[in-house]
Structure formats: structure tokens, C-alpha cells
Design an enzyme around this catalytic site. Structure first.
Site, PDB file in Angstrom:
ATOM      1  N   SER A 199     -12.429  -3.336  -0.312  1.00 25.22           N
ATOM      2  CA  SER A 199     -12.596  -2.668   0.989  1.00 25.22           C
ATOM      3  C   SER A 199     -14.194  -2.471   1.001  1.00 25.22           C
ATOM      4  O   SER A 199     -14.632  -1.981   0.159  1.00 25.22           O
ATOM      5  CB  SER A 199     -11.921  -1.135   1.065  1.00 25.22           C
ATOM      6  OG  SER A 199     -10.477  -1.314   0.910  1.00 25.22           O
ATOM      7  N   ARG A 224       0.835  -1.178   0.031  1.00 23.07           N
ATOM      8  CA  ARG A 224       0.085   0.187  -0.122  1.00 23.07           C
ATOM      9  C   ARG A 224       0.810   1.340  -0.025  1.00 23.07           C
ATOM     10  O   ARG A 224       1.645   1.269   0.887  1.00 23.07           O
ATOM     11  CB  ARG A 224      -0.913  -0.098   1.194  1.00 23.07           C
ATOM     12  CG  ARG A 224      -1.869   1.217   1.303  1.00 23.07           C
ATOM     13  CD  ARG A 224      -2.795   0.864   2.431  1.00 23.07           C
ATOM     14  NE  ARG A 224      -4.091   1.716   2.507  1.00 23.07           N
ATOM     15  CZ  ARG A 224      -4.207   2.866   3.476  1.00 23.07           C
ATOM     16  NH1 ARG A 224      -2.891   3.027   4.239  1.00 23.07           N
ATOM     17  NH2 ARG A 224      -5.178   3.552   3.425  1.00 23.07           N
ATOM     18  N   LYS A 261      -5.908   5.130   8.261  1.00 22.03           N
ATOM     19  CA  LYS A 261      -6.823   5.654   7.494  1.00 22.03           C
ATOM     20  C   LYS A 261      -7.660   6.599   7.760  1.00 22.03           C
ATOM     21  O   LYS A 261      -8.770   6.672   8.480  1.00 22.03           O
ATOM     22  CB  LYS A 261      -7.986   4.101   6.937  1.00 22.03           C
ATOM     23  CG  LYS A 261      -8.904   4.755   6.091  1.00 22.03           C
ATOM     24  CD  LYS A 261      -8.697   3.504   4.941  1.00 22.03           C
ATOM     25  CE  LYS A 261      -9.815   3.668   3.894  1.00 22.03           C
ATOM     26  NZ  LYS A 261      -9.541   2.755   2.660  1.00 22.03           N
TER      27      LYS A 261
HETATM   28  N1  TZP Z   1      -8.788   0.168   5.232  1.00 27.37           N
HETATM   29  C1  TZP Z   1      -9.680   0.407   6.446  1.00 27.37           C
HETATM   30  S1  TZP Z   1      -8.791   0.505   7.897  1.00 27.37           S
HETATM   31  C2  TZP Z   1      -7.268   0.684   7.306  1.00 27.37           C
HETATM   32  C3  TZP Z   1      -7.544   0.297   5.640  1.00 27.37           C
HETATM   33  C4  TZP Z   1      -6.481   0.408   4.788  1.00 27.37           C
HETATM   34  C5  TZP Z   1      -6.060   0.818   7.726  1.00 27.37           C
HETATM   35  C6  TZP Z   1      -5.777  -0.303   8.909  1.00 27.37           C
HETATM   36  O1  TZP Z   1      -4.497   0.034   9.383  1.00 27.37           O
HETATM   37  P1  TZP Z   1      -4.097  -0.191  10.851  1.00 27.37           P
HETATM   38  O2  TZP Z   1      -2.703   0.411  11.056  1.00 27.37           O
HETATM   39  O3  TZP Z   1      -4.161  -1.632  10.917  1.00 27.37           O
HETATM   40  O4  TZP Z   1      -5.204   0.202  11.762  1.00 27.37           O
END
Ligand code: TZP
Ligand code: MG
Length: 221
Positions: free
Chosen positions: A112, A43, A141
């Protein structure tokens, strides 16, 4: 050769260039894989395609050697050029059919989702797996509210029984038991692993919990 998703993936790790500098990508990826990641996603928000390509070209051989599918976030055309095993699409990243047209039908396509309705829609559209969340607000996010844990059980019943459904968003070693108790069977984890003092051990710890909690015959709530 395409690395297929294993039949019961539990831990989906994302190598996010917002946390891991390019110089550390190979070491982090190796640690995530050694710790038991069943899939690895790259990502790279706000990075130029040349950087994404460079990092992907480092990660793909590591994933291949371990039989771990390499998924690219966004960029279906680049995913096709790189020979990625799949691509992950957000709600605003277009239709599955369009991505399939670009990358080919035999790849892994993830979506997603942020609600039960979106999860059901992704299943109907034909996605191979979904992410479901963010369960908790997360800086990874930023600006997206947490959806909480209350819909996990219904989502698992309606969608997770048909395709792998990975809960995501703010999941840590400390709250994983709570997430599993709510009915989750698979998770995506980003910052908890990438920021861990020992990435491999953190991943392994989460994988052990996932396997123990969701093993056949386990007392899954
Ligand atoms: N999509 C929904 S939450 C997220 C993504 C890409 C990020 C999750 O990251 P983390 O650091 O595990 O909370
Ligand atoms: Mg996207």
C-alpha cells in the site's frame, strides 16, 4: 500451483470480511471472479486467524480454478501455510525481504502506498505491484484522508510503467471515468462491488470500462 498475475491486470477485487460475512464469502468471490477480477485479496481486519484460515481455504480453490491469484492481506506466515499466491503489506507491515523470507521468493508481493514518494520506494524495494491511495476518503479505511487525483499521472509514469499500480480508495462505477481520465490504468475496488445489488454485474461493468479506456490504441489522457 501458483497462479501468476496476468500481464495486464485491471481490476483487483478485495473480499473484505468487514462487508461480507463468512457465510457469503464463497458466493461473493465467485461473483467477483466471474465479473472479471484479475486478482482477489482477502482482507480481514480484526478477525481471528482461525476465521481467516477457514475463509481462505474456501477462496483459494475458487481462485485456482479461475487462474486468479489469491492474495492475503497481512499475515505472511499464514499466507505461507495456506499456499497463498501472494501477500499484501501496508506501510507498517515490515520489509519486503522479511515477507519473502517467510513465504518464498516466487510469490506476489504488494505494498500500500499513500504518496508518490512511497510508490517510488515500493518500486525500489522490489514489490511486484502497489496500491496507490486512498484517492477519496472511504469508510473501508476510515480516518485516512484522500490523496486526490493530482499525482496519479506522475505515479503512473514513474512507477506504473514498471510494475502494476492500482489506484484505490472510494472508487465507484460513478467516478471511475474521472479516475481513468486522471491517468489511472488499474484499480482496486472493495465496497462498491461487495455492496452492489449484483456483484458480478458491478464488477463486469467496471472491468469493461477499464478495458475500454486503457486498451492499446485507446485515447488515454
Ligand atoms: N487501502 C487504501 S483505501 C482502502 C484500502 C484497503 C480501502 C478501499 O475500499 P473502498 O471500499 O473501495 O473505498
Ligand atoms: Mg496491513
Amino acid at each position: 500451483m501458483l497462479a501468476p498475475m496476468n500481464s495486464d491486470p485491471k481490476l483487483y477485487a478485495i473480499l473484505d470480511l468487514g462487508y461480507t460475512p463468512e457465510s457469503a464469502a464463497a458466493d461473493s468471490a465467485k461473483s467477483l471472479i466471474e465479473g472479471g477480477a484479475d486478482l482477489l485479496q482477502l482482507r480481514a481486519k480484526n478477525h481471528d486467524p482461525a476465521t481467516i484460515r477457514r475463509v481462505a481455504e474456501i477462496l483459494i480453490p475458487l481462485c485456482r480454478a479461475a487462474g486468479v491469484p489469491f492474495i492475503l492481506n497481512d499475515y505472511p506466515t499464514l499466507a505461507a501455510e495456506l499456499g497463498a499466491d501472494g501477500v499484501h503489506l501496508g506501510q507498517d507491515d515490515g520489509l519486503l525481504a522479511a515477507a519473502r523470507e517467510i513465504i518464498g521468493p516466487d510469490k506476489i508481493f504488494g505494498r500500500s502506498t499513500h504518496s508518490l514518494d512511497q510508490a517510488c520506494a515500493a518500486l525500489s524495494e522490489g514489490f511486484d505491484y502497489i496500491g496507490f491511495g486512498p484517492l477519496f476518503p472511504t469508510p473501508t479505511k476510515a480516518g485516512r484522508p484522500g490523496i486526490g487525483l493530482s499525482d496519479i499521472a506522475a505515479m503512473e509514469r514513474e512507477v506504473g510503467s514498471k510494475i502494476p499500480a492500482f489506484c484505490i480508495g472510494g472508487i465507484k462505477r460513478a467516478n471511475l471515468p474521472q479516475v481513468l481520465a486522471a491517468g489511472a490504468r488499474r484499480v482496486v475496488v472493495v465496497s462498491e462491488l461487495l455492496l452492489a445489488e449484483n456483484v458480478r454485474e458491478a464488477a463486469a461493468e467496471m472491468k469493461v470500462s477499464l478495458l475500454a479506456w486503457t486498451a492499446p490504441g485507446a485515447d488515454v489522457k
